[in-house]
Design a protein around this motif. Structure first.
Motif, PDB file in Angstrom:
ATOM      1  N   LEU A 225       0.809  -1.097  -0.047  1.00  0.00           N
ATOM      2  CA  LEU A 225      -0.150  -0.057   0.150  1.00  0.00           C
ATOM      3  C   LEU A 225       0.707   1.181   0.006  1.00  0.00           C
ATOM      4  CD1 LEU A 225      -3.123  -0.782   2.449  1.00  0.00           C
ATOM      5  CD2 LEU A 225      -2.563  -1.355   0.056  1.00  0.00           C
ATOM      6  N   PRO A 226       0.513   2.196  -0.747  1.00  0.00           N
ATOM      7  CA  PRO A 226       1.257   3.522  -0.745  1.00  0.00           C
ATOM      8  C   PRO A 226       1.060   4.388   0.144  1.00  0.00           C
ATOM      9  CG  PRO A 226      -0.650   3.687  -2.431  1.00  0.00           C
ATOM     10  CD  PRO A 226      -0.784   2.428  -1.645  1.00  0.00           C
ATOM     11  N   PHE A 227       1.911   4.729   1.165  1.00  0.00           N
ATOM     12  CA  PHE A 227       1.946   5.861   2.037  1.00  0.00           C
ATOM     13  C   PHE A 227       2.818   7.365   1.585  1.00  0.00           C
ATOM     14  CE2 PHE A 227       0.308   2.368   4.401  1.00  0.00           C
ATOM     15  CZ  PHE A 227      -0.469   2.863   5.139  1.00  0.00           C
ATOM     16  N   ARG A 228       2.106   8.163   1.298  1.00  0.00           N
ATOM     17  CA  ARG A 228       2.715   9.655   0.954  1.00  0.00           C
ATOM     18  C   ARG A 228       3.610  10.052   2.294  1.00  0.00           C
ATOM     19  NH1 ARG A 228      -1.020  11.640  -1.582  1.00  0.00           N
ATOM     20  NH2 ARG A 228      -1.736  13.053   0.102  1.00  0.00           N
ATOM     21  N   GLY A 229       4.704  10.397   2.029  1.00  0.00           N
ATOM     22  CA  GLY A 229       5.302  11.252   2.960  1.00  0.00           C
ATOM     23  C   GLY A 229       5.636  12.505   2.323  1.00  0.00           C
ATOM     24  N   GLU A 230       4.933  13.423   3.103  1.00  0.00           N
ATOM     25  CA  GLU A 230       5.037  15.045   2.645  1.00  0.00           C
ATOM     26  C   GLU A 230       6.192  15.757   3.506  1.00  0.00           C
ATOM     27  OE1 GLU A 230       0.356  15.091   1.581  1.00  0.00           O
ATOM     28  OE2 GLU A 230       1.163  15.477   3.464  1.00  0.00           O
ATOM     29  N   TYR A 231       6.804  16.466   2.595  1.00  0.00           N
ATOM     30  CA  TYR A 231       8.111  17.132   3.241  1.00  0.00           C
ATOM     31  C   TYR A 231       8.023  18.588   3.012  1.00  0.00           C
ATOM     32  CZ  TYR A 231      10.765  12.611   3.153  1.00  0.00           C
ATOM     33  OH  TYR A 231      11.134  11.329   3.207  1.00  0.00           O
ATOM     34  N   GLN A 269      17.805  22.742   4.633  1.00  0.00           N
ATOM     35  CA  GLN A 269      17.083  21.992   5.706  1.00  0.00           C
ATOM     36  C   GLN A 269      15.871  21.492   5.176  1.00  0.00           C
ATOM     37  OE1 GLN A 269      18.316  21.048   9.025  1.00  0.00           O
ATOM     38  NE2 GLN A 269      20.203  22.591   8.826  1.00  0.00           N
ATOM     39  N   THR A 270      15.396  20.268   5.554  1.00  0.00           N
ATOM     40  CA  THR A 270      14.106  19.828   5.146  1.00  0.00           C
ATOM     41  C   THR A 270      13.366  19.320   6.577  1.00  0.00           C
ATOM     42  OG1 THR A 270      14.503  17.450   4.748  1.00  0.00           O
ATOM     43  CG2 THR A 270      14.562  19.235   2.851  1.00  0.00           C
ATOM     44  N   VAL A 271      12.088  19.249   6.418  1.00  0.00           N
ATOM     45  CA  VAL A 271      11.374  18.643   7.667  1.00  0.00           C
ATOM     46  C   VAL A 271      10.284  17.843   7.159  1.00  0.00           C
ATOM     47  CG1 VAL A 271      11.412  20.387   9.617  1.00  0.00           C
ATOM     48  CG2 VAL A 271       9.755  20.456   7.783  1.00  0.00           C
ATOM     49  N   GLY A 272      10.424  16.605   7.872  1.00  0.00           N
ATOM     50  CA  GLY A 272       9.119  15.343   7.371  1.00  0.00           C
ATOM     51  C   GLY A 272       9.745  14.132   7.380  1.00  0.00           C
ATOM     52  N   PRO A 273       9.244  13.127   6.981  1.00  0.00           N
ATOM     53  CA  PRO A 273       7.807  13.111   6.413  1.00  0.00           C
ATOM     54  C   PRO A 273       6.809  12.760   7.354  1.00  0.00           C
ATOM     55  CG  PRO A 273       8.881  11.032   5.827  1.00  0.00           C
ATOM     56  CD  PRO A 273       9.846  11.776   7.012  1.00  0.00           C
ATOM     57  N   ASN A 274       5.398  13.054   7.082  1.00  0.00           N
ATOM     58  CA  ASN A 274       4.465  12.475   7.572  1.00  0.00           C
ATOM     59  C   ASN A 274       4.058  11.111   6.844  1.00  0.00           C
ATOM     60  OD1 ASN A 274       3.581  13.636   5.212  1.00  0.00           O
ATOM     61  ND2 ASN A 274       1.657  14.617   6.031  1.00  0.00           N
ATOM     62  N   ALA A 275       2.923  10.518   6.987  1.00  0.00           N
ATOM     63  CA  ALA A 275       2.489   9.191   6.415  1.00  0.00           C
ATOM     64  C   ALA A 275       1.009   9.345   6.220  1.00  0.00           C
ATOM     65  CB  ALA A 275       3.147   8.123   7.353  1.00  0.00           C
ATOM     66  N   VAL A 276       0.604   9.431   5.089  1.00  0.00           N
ATOM     67  CA  VAL A 276      -0.728   9.496   4.739  1.00  0.00           C
ATOM     68  C   VAL A 276      -0.821   8.353   3.657  1.00  0.00           C
ATOM     69  CG1 VAL A 276      -2.688  10.961   3.645  1.00  0.00           C
ATOM     70  CG2 VAL A 276      -0.795  12.072   5.024  1.00  0.00           C
ATOM     71  N   LEU A 277      -2.070   7.353   3.705  1.00  0.00           N
ATOM     72  CA  LEU A 277      -2.345   6.609   2.786  1.00  0.00           C
ATOM     73  C   LEU A 277      -2.717   7.555   1.480  1.00  0.00           C
ATOM     74  CD1 LEU A 277      -2.806   3.524   2.044  1.00  0.00           C
ATOM     75  CD2 LEU A 277      -5.373   4.006   2.787  1.00  0.00           C
ATOM     76  N   ALA A 278      -2.005   7.100   0.371  1.00  0.00           N
ATOM     77  CA  ALA A 278      -2.380   7.796  -0.811  1.00  0.00           C
ATOM     78  C   ALA A 278      -3.357   7.011  -1.792  1.00  0.00           C
ATOM     79  CB  ALA A 278      -0.807   7.996  -1.490  1.00  0.00           C
ATOM     80  N   LEU A 279      -3.781   8.011  -2.591  1.00  0.00           N
ATOM     81  CA  LEU A 279      -4.614   7.382  -3.602  1.00  0.00           C
ATOM     82  C   LEU A 279      -4.086   6.876  -4.887  1.00  0.00           C
ATOM     83  CD1 LEU A 279      -7.837   9.894  -2.837  1.00  0.00           C
ATOM     84  CD2 LEU A 279      -7.251   7.670  -2.020  1.00  0.00           C
ATOM     85  N   GLY A 280      -2.957   6.624  -4.861  1.00  0.00           N
ATOM     86  CA  GLY A 280      -2.610   5.946  -5.929  1.00  0.00           C
ATOM     87  C   GLY A 280      -0.701   5.382  -5.686  1.00  0.00           C
ATOM     88  N   ARG A 281      -0.190   4.620  -6.331  1.00  0.00           N
ATOM     89  CA  ARG A 281       0.976   4.073  -6.168  1.00  0.00           C
ATOM     90  C   ARG A 281       1.983   5.124  -6.619  1.00  0.00           C
ATOM     91  NH1 ARG A 281       1.474  -2.196  -6.104  1.00  0.00           N
ATOM     92  NH2 ARG A 281      -0.369  -2.814  -5.140  1.00  0.00           N
TER      93      ARG A 281
END
Length: 399
Positions: A225-231, A269-281
């Protein structure tokens, strides 16, 4: 095109590239092809992560993750040194900001020792000495962790394989693997469909590995399953806010490590990621939707129990994805200097997370071996750090 190879490696991410390089080194006379659906290497998980060289803090001693990560730490740094690829062993602070996190830290500290990392406890004053911008009750200092450029490592691995005679074929999405008694047939779709044949196929297709396993006629009791990590990238005024990696104490019930602060190769510098179930791979933005991928997720029997088990955490992830204020609160728990206007757009990544049919998460690496194929069925973080040991293990399994 209808060619025959000794080995076909599917996927030109870092695991596929490392596997091809290892094969070409061990079998210099072998005819090897690396097939990649994109026009260049490292376009997905390899090129869209935080660039961290993990040390093995979070992985249970004796697991494949712990073994490969600990070996991979040293081998990745050696590889960078050998080929002049940028890296920095900047170390990591795992910062507790609440009393319940102090208890979790103890487990992490013990795991560090079990994985031979020589961690150090830091009190509030010592945290400030290491990183003046960071607040915390207590921290674990792990000096081994670092950062690098994984796409650059991938390109170098492919270049080494090509020097040994391997062929890299881009714009070549694999649609079907057909394993027969005497050979494996790989059907290539896309704009230039063709058929390739091999004595052996290694599936390093990342987010699509499970589909290729099933296309080869094998039944598996999990799905990726695809989990989107947003930065976010921090505003330039914060380019030097820390010199070390800054991590929160992760929730042991979740497979993700939390929103961390990373000094990137390139000086920002970056911050992230979160983890959201994405609606596509490959749904790297909130607006991207794949009806095929959504159908597969909804009809997979493990999705419903997964969503039920992690409903509260999942809703919190969605909320903080939609509203920057929630995301910012996570960061401000350990760094109050960062404000909403400092969070600038940055590219997202997709993590392929194996979920079992009962809704539980598969945390370790998974390999599916048949007579003429080896499928890397699950290669979650720290797969980039661990790519060289994973490749060595794959080649050993093929012997």
């Amino acid at each position: 095109m209808n060619k025959h190879y000794d080995y076909i490696v599917i996927g030109a991410g870092i695991v596929g590239a490392a596997t091809a390089q290892r094969l070409s080194q061990q079998y210099p006379q072998a005819k090897i092809a690396i097939v990649e659906k994109e026009t260049a290497a490292a376009q997905h998980q390899t090129g869209r992560n935080s660039g961290v060289i993990h040390a093995g803090v979070y992985y249970k001693a004796g697991s494949l993750k712990a073994q490969y990560c600990r070996e991979g730490l040293e081998k990745t740094i050696e590889f960078c040194q050998r080929f002049n690829i940028p890296y920095r062993q900047c170390g990591k602070l795992i910062v507790a900001t609440s009393n319940n996190e102090l208890e979790r830290q103890q487990t992490l500290f013990e795991q560090c020792h079990a994985n031979d990392l020589q961690p150090t406890w830091l009190n509030q004053q010592q945290i400030k000495q290491h990183a003046p911008a960071i607040n915390g009750l207590q921290a674990i200092w792990v000096k081994h962790s670092g950062i690098t450029d994984y796409p650059a490592i991938t390109r170098q691995l492919l270049a080494l394989a090509e020097q040994q005679g391997s062929e890299v074929i881009y714009s070549a999405p694999v649609s079907v693997i057909d394993e027969a008694q005497d050979r494996v047939t790989v059907e290539i779709g896309g704009a230039s469909p063709c058929t390739l044949h091999a004595e052996c196929v290694i599936n390093c297709a990342g987010m699509y590995a499970d589909r290729l396993i099933q296309s080869a006629g094998h039944s598996i009791d999990y799905a990726l399953l695809p989990f989107r990590g947003e930065y976010y990238r921090l505003a330039a005024r914060h380019d030097n806010i820390v010199q070390q990696l800054i991590y929160p104490v992760p929730d042991p019930e979740l497979p993700f490590l939390g929103v961390h602060l990373t000094p990137m190769i390139g000086g920002y510098q970056t911050v992230g990621p979160n983890a959201v179930l994405a609606l596509g791979r490959e749904a790297y933005s909130k607006s991207q939707v794949s009806l095929t991928d959504c159908h597969d997720m909804l009809t997979f029997k493990g999705t419903a129990p997964l969503l039920k088990r992690y409903f509260t955490a999942g809703m919190a992830e969605v909320r903080d994805s939609l509203f920057k204020t929630g995301y910012l609160k996570r960061i401000q728990r350990y760094c109050t200097h960062i404000k909403a206007q400092d969070l600038l757009p940055y590219r997202a990544g997709i993590r392929a997370q194996a979920v079992n049919a009962d809704g539980t998460l598969e945390h370790d690496f998974v390999f599916v071996r048949t007579e003429r194929c080896l499928h890397v069925g699950n290669a979650p973080s720290p797969a980039a750090t661990s790519a060289l040991p994973i490749a060595a293990a794959i080649v050993a399994k093929l012997a």
